[in-house]
Design a protein around this motif. Structure first.
Motif, mmCIF file in Angstrom:
data_model
loop_
_atom_site.group_PDB
_atom_site.id
_atom_site.type_symbol
_atom_site.label_atom_id
_atom_site.label_comp_id
_atom_site.label_asym_id
_atom_site.label_seq_id
_atom_site.Cartn_x
_atom_site.Cartn_y
_atom_site.Cartn_z
ATOM 1 N N GLU A 526 0.975 -1.067 -0.102
ATOM 2 C CA GLU A 526 0.276 -0.003 -0.094
ATOM 3 C C GLU A 526 0.783 1.275 0.019
ATOM 4 O OE1 GLU A 526 -3.087 -0.152 2.938
ATOM 5 O OE2 GLU A 526 -3.082 -2.199 2.809
ATOM 6 N N ILE A 527 1.956 1.173 -0.707
ATOM 7 C CA ILE A 527 3.008 2.352 -0.793
ATOM 8 C C ILE A 527 2.075 3.401 -1.579
ATOM 9 C CG2 ILE A 527 5.010 3.288 -2.081
ATOM 10 C CD1 ILE A 527 6.409 1.007 -1.072
ATOM 11 N N LYS A 528 2.132 4.699 -1.170
ATOM 12 C CA LYS A 528 1.580 5.880 -1.970
ATOM 13 C C LYS A 528 2.436 6.818 -1.986
ATOM 14 C CE LYS A 528 -2.975 4.969 0.567
ATOM 15 N NZ LYS A 528 -2.608 3.525 1.343
ATOM 16 N N PRO A 529 2.439 7.271 -3.381
ATOM 17 C CA PRO A 529 3.069 8.681 -3.778
ATOM 18 C C PRO A 529 2.333 9.930 -3.013
ATOM 19 C CG PRO A 529 1.809 7.939 -5.525
ATOM 20 C CD PRO A 529 1.609 7.021 -4.691
ATOM 21 N N ILE A 530 3.290 10.765 -2.570
ATOM 22 C CA ILE A 530 2.678 11.873 -1.766
ATOM 23 C C ILE A 530 1.857 12.790 -2.694
ATOM 24 C CG2 ILE A 530 4.468 11.935 -0.146
ATOM 25 C CD1 ILE A 530 5.473 14.427 -1.676
ATOM 26 N N THR A 531 0.630 13.470 -2.326
ATOM 27 C CA THR A 531 0.017 14.339 -3.165
ATOM 28 C C THR A 531 0.037 15.677 -2.880
ATOM 29 O OG1 THR A 531 -1.931 13.920 -1.758
ATOM 30 C CG2 THR A 531 -1.723 12.398 -3.752
ATOM 31 N N THR A 532 -0.783 16.325 -1.851
ATOM 32 C CA THR A 532 -0.589 17.531 -1.119
ATOM 33 C C THR A 532 -0.758 17.226 0.325
ATOM 34 O OG1 THR A 532 -3.172 18.145 -1.170
ATOM 35 C CG2 THR A 532 -1.863 18.592 -3.212
#
Length: 542
Positions: A526-532
């Motif tokens: 469940e790795i997620k790229p940062i957004t804001t």
């Protein structure tokens, strides 16, 4: 050349003319050739272990050689020429030992019999002809996983080298480095075969970080909360940057009683919290922010600057005459100290004017390693149970100059008042001087230490999970990490090995991770790229 091992890589795909870090094409090619030569050494060292042949000197050399290829460590082509030649010499030494023990010395891989050219330019040409990254595998996904493994091993070697300097060693770490270098030569692998090796890298890196933690705390004591001045006082001065605590200790010893104040920069800041280092009364304060600003800050420092290990930029011409490098660090034209004798640095400090006034720029608190935090675990648990403390955020990792890194400052600024921010590594210098207040007696911004202290942060999480009788993933804890170079890759692999999920990573994802491998990481961890900051905080806290 082709290099995509760091987050800053050109156009988000790879540097192929000159490194964004300043690495020239010949240096990049020599680094590739050094890894290639080390693969040959690894073949014999791995075979040697089957016959109980373990040469600690070769193991330590292997750490140093791999470490030298990290981003922003060594840009001196002559040093790489010497390392390559030494690698081949040690390969032949190990080969002879293996042969004497009746082991296999008949390897078909060309690395096993590689002969370096006689000249530096010739070696660089050999490195260029390898097309090292391309030849790892023709399959994009296997190549991606092999690169992940290679960069993870580079981080492992860095931690193992730091630990070994202070006497903490484990032959199992070197054994894995050899196994990994050999695995990079294997052909016909599947994703299913590659993933366990990458997870093994995470496990071994945990051990390497444990060794380093034992080395640092065993030698200098456990960090304690310490207020560090950010200004300066009148007097002669030396600035030290990098990571190595032993280098700092030697500098403090060699400047004691000479009227010279020692200032830290970058990841040397947490060193102020170690009892055996803070006892020196001339170990004064911290100068500047992180390395991405050093070209603006360093020209104004009125004393010599000592660079140790990595995470630093090549010095600009405006202050290069005041720079000394130490250990693995090196650039052409910069004075290098090979024997830990800092008399030239001391002499320059005494000859320069130093600070002529006193400036109070406030201070920052450091020293919130696991010993300190767990020492008040009862108060932390009580605060969580009473809902005075809603959530922990680990906002850590590396810094860099690429746009998007202001995300982490904005994130920390917007963390609600009933939450605590744990931070470590040089990424914190975007926000390390923020006054976030406290929850009871607990500061809301807790500096855990260097990137090397990720082990301490992990132990805090594990201890809290035990206290709350839950899995780490069920804790009110979220990890928001920046990354820059290969130690960050090794740490990420460790977190994945431990099964930690829902990590937010940025400011951009690794260029060497293929779409299919990225999807695997998303599906599995469940790795997620940062957004804001706003969107991520809302998603985490609801």
């Amino acid at each position: 050349m082709f290099c995509n091992q760091c987050e800053q890589t050109a156009k988000g795909t790879g540097c192929n003319v000159m490194g964004v870090c300043g690495k020239k094409e010949n240096v990049s090619d020599l680094q590739d050739l050094l890894i290639y030569a080390l693969q040959g050494l690894a073949l014999y060292a791995k075979e040697g272990r089957k016959h109980n042949i373990i040469d600690e000197d070769i193991d330590l050399f292997t750490y140093e050689a791999i470490f030298s290829t990290l981003t922003n460590v060594d840009f001196d082509p002559n040093r790489f020429r010497m390392l390559i030649n030494r690698t081949v010499e040690l390969r032949e030494t190990m080969k002879a030992s293996v042969a004497a023990a009746g082991g296999n010395t008949d390897f078909e891989q060309p690395q096993a019999s590689f002969i370096p050219a006689d000249t530096e330019d010739g070696m660089a040409s050999q490195g260029a002809e390898l097309h090292f990254i391309e030849q790892l595998d023709s399959d994009e996904n296997i190549r991606s996983l092999k690169q992940t493994l290679l960069y993870g091993v580079k981080g492992i070697a860095a931690y193992a080298d730091h630990a070994a300097i202070l006497g903490q060693k484990d032959p199992a770490v070197a054994e894995f480095c050899y196994e990994a270098l050999c695995a990079l030569m294997a052909k016909g692998l599947t994703i299913e075969q590659c993933v366990p090796v990458a997870m093994k890298a995470g496990e071994i890196n945990l051990r390497a970080m444990e060794l380093l933690d034992a080395a640092n705390t065993g030698t200098y004591g456990h960090p304690v909360p310490t207020s560090v001045p950010l200004g300066h006082r009148k007097g002669k001065c030396i600035l030290i940057t990098g990571h190595d605590l032993h280098d700092l200790e030697l500098l403090l010893q060699q400047t004691q009683g000479k009227g010279i104040d020692i200032y830290t920069h970058g990841e040397m800041l947490p060193c102020h919290a170690y009892p055996e280092l803070k006892k020196y009364d001339h170990f004064y304060g911290h100068y500047g922010t992180a390395w991405q600003n050093q070209q603006k800050e360093f020209p104004h420092f009125p004393g010599p600057i000592l660079f140790t290990t990595n995470c630093i930029q090549k010095p600009a011409e405006s202050y290069m005459d005041r720079v000394f490098t130490n250990g693995l660090v090196g650039w052409p034209g910069v004075k290098h100290i090979a024997d830990k004798d800092y008399s030239a640095v001391v002499d320059m400090a005494l000859a320069m004017e130093g600070f002529t006034d006193e400036v109070d720029s406030g201070s920052v608190l450091v020293g919130f390693g696991r010993n300190t935090v767990l020492g008040v675990a009862d108060k932390v648990i009580e605060a969580v149970q009473s809902k005075a403390l809603r959530h922990f955020f680990l906002v850590g990792g590396c810094d860099g100059a690429k746009p998007g890194r202001d995300y982490f400052t904005k994130f920390v600024e917007q963390v609600p008042d009933d939450c605590v921010v744990l931070t470590l590594a040089c990424g914190k210098f975007r926000f390390f001087d923020k006054n976030l207040g406290s929850i009871g007696d607990l500061p809301r911004l807790l500096d855990v230490g260097q990137c090397n202290d990720a082990y301490s942060a992990i132990q805090i999480a594990v201890a809290l999970s035990k206290a709350f009788d839950c899995d780490v993933n069920d804790l009110p804890l979220s990890m928001v990490l920046s990354w820059y170079e290969q130690k960050a890759v090794a740490i990420l692999l460790t977190l994945l090995y431990l099964g930690i999920k829902d990590i937010r990573l940025g400011p951009s994802l690794p260029a060497f991770v293929s779409p299919a491998v990225l999807q695997f990481l998303i599906d599995t961890f469940e790795i997620k790229p940062i957004t804001t900051p706003e969107e991520d905080l809302k998603a985490i806290l609801g």
